[in-house]
Write an enzyme that holds these catalytic residues in place. Structure first.
Site, mmCIF file in Angstrom:
data_model
loop_
_atom_site.group_PDB
_atom_site.id
_atom_site.type_symbol
_atom_site.label_atom_id
_atom_site.label_comp_id
_atom_site.label_asym_id
_atom_site.label_seq_id
_atom_site.Cartn_x
_atom_site.Cartn_y
_atom_site.Cartn_z
ATOM 1 N N LYS A 296 0.835 -1.203 0.000
ATOM 2 C CA LYS A 296 0.000 0.000 0.000
ATOM 3 C C LYS A 296 0.870 1.252 0.000
ATOM 4 C CE LYS A 296 -3.957 0.371 2.280
ATOM 5 N NZ LYS A 296 -4.908 0.346 3.429
ATOM 6 N N LEU A 297 0.523 2.147 -0.907
ATOM 7 C CA LEU A 297 1.217 3.430 -1.033
ATOM 8 C C LEU A 297 0.180 4.536 -1.155
ATOM 9 C CD1 LEU A 297 3.594 2.116 -3.792
ATOM 10 C CD2 LEU A 297 4.468 3.010 -1.629
#
Length: 310
Positions: free
Chosen positions: A124-125
């Site tokens: 996740k970014l």
């Protein structure tokens, strides 16, 4: 008639937005998503106490212990879900492409040391320009990414253009902003600004043949979920999963690839255009900033919690 949760699972892949193993086991989602806030909450659960102690005893810094716990909880979740778990890169790196890439590779390395292949993990970014560029590099190296804190059409278009595996456009937080900043305080589900946003993104992706998965996130009520039935994936809190399970009414599919509405022109923006588009969108700018600050705060809370246990 089956309950609405089972009906929803016929149209959308259901993902659990929690680190609570018991909740995940009960609702049987395909995947699970975690974030710093959920990890901080999970780390305080009695059932995870051994993982916390192991992380502290096997690492030489609080930062390393945080990474170890994130992966350890992810591994526990993967014992239950058949699909993937999303593990988030430190939100303090949201504006640093290279550092985000390095952290992502480190997390994947920890998973592989634990016997989990990268195919079962989504990194996740935050959907900043830098986060999207990091995802572009990682995807080319076979590390799939989940672009989160996504509030604008511009962000969604950039993520698809970068070849991101999955995006998490937020619904409830968009609704929160409109309630707080406009005179309208109540919205029917189909008029909910968050629902309208995700619907447009879904239709755009289908019209232009993008493979990027659209996973609606951040829901405030089941009406929003029902209005997005058919979205590729929906990540849902245990509370709302329970409400869907308890409701035996009929749930109809709303979104379909074949019926994607009016044509939406393709949007390709360079960095300057992207930054300008998002700056023009007060809601997206404010919610992205607020979201990053919130995740940073809970990352610090997790670090302080670990320091108290060290």
């Amino acid at each position: 008639m089956t309950n609405k949760l089972e009906q929803l699972k016929q149209y959308s892949d259901v993902v659990a937005d929690t680190g609570d193993i018991e909740a995940i086991a009960r609702y049987k989602p395909l995947d699970a998503t975690t974030n710093p806030s959920l990890l901080y909450k999970a780390a305080q659960m009695e059932q995870y106490a051994p993982l916390v102690q192991d992380a502290l005893s096997s690492t030489d810094s609080i930062e390393a212990a945080c990474d170890k716990i994130a992966v350890a909880i992810g591994c526990e979740i993967l014992k239950i879900v058949p699909g993937r778990v999303s593990t988030e890169v430190d939100a303090r790196l949201s504006f640093n492409t290279n550092a985000s890439i390095e952290k992502a590779k480190h997390l994947i390395g920890l998973y592989e040391e634990a016997g989990i292949s990268k195919e079962r993990v989504l990194i996740k970014l935050a959907s900043t320009w830098e986060g999207i560029r990091a995802a572009e590099v990682l995807e080319k190296e076979g590390i799939n990414c989940n672009l989160t804190l996504l509030f604008s059409f511009s962000q969604a278009a950039a993520c698809a253009d970068a070849g991101a595996f999955l995006i998490s456009p937020f619904v409830g937080r968009i609704l929160d902003w409109y309630k707080a900043n406009t005179d309208q305080k109540e919205y029917a589900p189909m008029e909910d600004p968050g629902v309208v946003s995700v619907t447009r993104i879904y239709n755009y992706y289908k019209q232009h043949g993008y493979n990027t998965v659209v996973m609606g996130a951040s829901f405030r009520n089941t009406g929003e979920l029902e209005a997005l039935a058919g979205c590729d994936r929906l990540t849902i809190s245990p509370q709302l999963l329970g409400e869907l399970e308890a409701d035996t009414g009929e749930l109809k599919r709303v979104l379909t690839p074949e019926n994607s509405g009016e044509a939406i022109a393709k949007l390709i923006e360079d960095e300057a255009a992207f930054r300008f588009s998002n700056n023009e969108d007060a809601m997206a700018t404010e919610k992205l900033s607020q979201g990053i600050r919130g995740f940073v705060a809970d990352q610090v809370n997790l670090e302080n919690f670990l320091k108290s246990k060290a």
